[in-house]
Design a protein around this motif. Structure first.
Motif, PDB file in Angstrom:
ATOM      1  N   TRP A  11       0.827  -1.197   0.000  1.00 27.03           N
ATOM      2  CA  TRP A  11       0.000   0.000   0.000  1.00 27.03           C
ATOM      3  C   TRP A  11       0.865   1.252   0.000  1.00 27.03           C
ATOM      4  O   TRP A  11       0.565   2.227  -0.676  1.00 27.03           O
ATOM      5  CB  TRP A  11      -0.974   0.010   1.169  1.00 27.03           C
ATOM      6  CG  TRP A  11      -1.721   1.296   1.228  1.00 27.03           C
ATOM      7  CD1 TRP A  11      -1.683   2.229   2.209  1.00 27.03           C
ATOM      8  CD2 TRP A  11      -2.607   1.817   0.235  1.00 27.03           C
ATOM      9  NE1 TRP A  11      -2.488   3.289   1.895  1.00 27.03           N
ATOM     10  CE2 TRP A  11      -3.064   3.069   0.677  1.00 27.03           C
ATOM     11  CE3 TRP A  11      -3.053   1.354  -1.002  1.00 27.03           C
ATOM     12  CZ2 TRP A  11      -3.941   3.857  -0.053  1.00 27.03           C
ATOM     13  CZ3 TRP A  11      -3.930   2.139  -1.735  1.00 27.03           C
ATOM     14  CH2 TRP A  11      -4.359   3.371  -1.264  1.00 27.03           C
ATOM     15  N   GLU A  15       0.047   4.138  -2.642  1.00 32.08           N
ATOM     16  CA  GLU A  15      -0.647   5.317  -2.127  1.00 32.08           C
ATOM     17  C   GLU A  15      -0.291   6.622  -2.845  1.00 32.08           C
ATOM     18  O   GLU A  15      -1.191   7.397  -3.175  1.00 32.08           O
ATOM     19  CB  GLU A  15      -0.390   5.457  -0.627  1.00 32.08           C
ATOM     20  CG  GLU A  15      -1.205   6.548   0.010  1.00 32.08           C
ATOM     21  CD  GLU A  15      -1.044   6.574   1.517  1.00 32.08           C
ATOM     22  OE1 GLU A  15      -1.920   7.163   2.166  1.00 32.08           O
ATOM     23  OE2 GLU A  15      -0.065   6.015   2.038  1.00 32.08           O
ATOM     24  N   ARG A  33      -7.389   3.363   0.264  1.00 31.11           N
ATOM     25  CA  ARG A  33      -7.011   1.967   0.480  1.00 31.11           C
ATOM     26  C   ARG A  33      -8.246   1.075   0.519  1.00 31.11           C
ATOM     27  O   ARG A  33      -8.255  -0.005  -0.073  1.00 31.11           O
ATOM     28  CB  ARG A  33      -6.208   1.800   1.761  1.00 31.11           C
ATOM     29  CG  ARG A  33      -5.719   0.364   1.919  1.00 31.11           C
ATOM     30  CD  ARG A  33      -4.826   0.192   3.102  1.00 31.11           C
ATOM     31  NE  ARG A  33      -4.310  -1.173   3.140  1.00 31.11           N
ATOM     32  CZ  ARG A  33      -3.355  -1.569   3.941  1.00 31.11           C
ATOM     33  NH1 ARG A  33      -2.782  -0.731   4.771  1.00 31.11           N
ATOM     34  NH2 ARG A  33      -2.939  -2.825   3.913  1.00 31.11           N
TER      35      ARG A  33
END
Length: 56
Positions: A11, A15, A33
């Motif tokens: 992630w 991101e 997310r």
């Protein structure tokens, strides 16, 4: 959601490439997310969007 498909490390790489952030006006970016996890759930299960669990 109790568990995610993406690890925190994965992630962290994704991101910066997601548009929108919590401070932007409107609905975009409220939880990028969670949106990505929802997309991955749809892809994994082959279910239609209408069957997406409320946790997403």
């Amino acid at each position: 959601m109790e568990r995610f498909v993406l690890t925190d490390a994965q992630w962290a790489k994704m991101e910066p490439h997601c548009h929108g952030k919590p401070s932007d006006p409107g609905r975009s970016g409220s939880n990028n997310r969670l949106f990505i996890e929802a997309v991955l759930w749809i892809v994994r299960t082959g279910s239609p969007w209408r069957d997406l669990p409320t946790a997403f």
